[in-house]
Design an enzyme around this catalytic site. Structure first.
Site, PDB file in Angstrom:
ATOM      1  N   GLN A 293      43.153  69.885  11.928  1.00 38.57           N
ATOM      2  CA  GLN A 293      42.972  68.584  12.462  1.00 38.57           C
ATOM      3  C   GLN A 293      42.866  67.400  11.167  1.00 38.57           C
ATOM      4  OE1 GLN A 293      39.012  69.462  14.381  1.00 38.57           O
ATOM      5  NE2 GLN A 293      39.944  70.989  15.779  1.00 38.57           N
ATOM      6  N   CYS A 294      43.676  67.484  10.474  1.00 41.19           N
ATOM      7  CA  CYS A 294      43.736  66.702   9.292  1.00 41.19           C
ATOM      8  C   CYS A 294      44.738  65.720   9.487  1.00 41.19           C
ATOM      9  CB  CYS A 294      44.313  67.613   8.123  1.00 41.19           C
ATOM     10  SG  CYS A 294      44.539  66.847   6.681  1.00 41.19           S
ATOM     11  N   GLY A 295      44.568  64.595   8.455  1.00 36.57           N
ATOM     12  CA  GLY A 295      45.564  63.397   8.607  1.00 36.57           C
ATOM     13  C   GLY A 295      46.838  63.729   8.164  1.00 36.57           C
TER      14      GLY A 295
END
Length: 163
Positions: A34-36
């Site tokens: 769930q990271c950029g």
């Protein structure tokens, strides 16, 4: 000592001696779903597919230390990576990469390839470490370095391996 002297549990909880990767060039990455930078899974998979037959492996180590961006269970992480990015490279159990309870492998990696201004701590998800066929830490890359930007460095190591 080298990376090959360590052990880590794979995403299913089975112990893996990293010496099984002796003679291969490795890219060890702390990952998060769930990271950029999560879209880098796609580029990591492309590198893996392109160079695996020549002796290259990406090893993914999920980590929830940065913004709690890897909250899932091992099963959820594995399913997410396969479903969304077709990940077939080895994934390991969620680890800590910083602090007193950092996985010993990451303690070793950080001490052998420091970050900007000589700092050891990992600053964010998708920090990458390129490992030689002998298990030595060659280089550390920040999260902003895309997998495609690593292609030439990986290829240079593989050419070395072939000679």
């Amino acid at each position: 000592m080298s990376v090959l002297d360590f052990q880590a549990n794979d995403i299913t909880g089975q112990a893996v001696d990293l010496n099984k990767y002796a003679g291969q060039v490795l890219l060890i990455v702390n990952t998060a779903s769930q990271c950029g930078y999560t879209s880098q899974y796609q580029g990591l998979q492309q590198l893996h597919e392109e160079f695996q037959a020549q002796g290259f492996q990406v090893l993914g180590f999920p980590c929830n230390q940065f913004g709690f961006q890897e909250p899932g269970t091992a099963s959820e992480i594995a399913t997410f990576c396969e479903k969304n990015f077709g990940v077939s490279f080895p994934l390991f159990e969620k680890v800590n990469v910083n602090g007193s309870d950092a996985h010993p492998l990451f303690q070793y990696l950080k001490s052998h390839a420091t970050g900007i201004l000589g700092t050891e701590s990992i600053k964010w998800n998708f920090t990458k470490f390129l490992i030689t066929k002998e298990g030595q830490v060659l280089k550390r890359y920040p999260p902003t370095t895309t997998p495609q930007e690593l292609r030439a460095d990986v290829l240079a190591q593989l050419v070395d391996v072939a000679e």
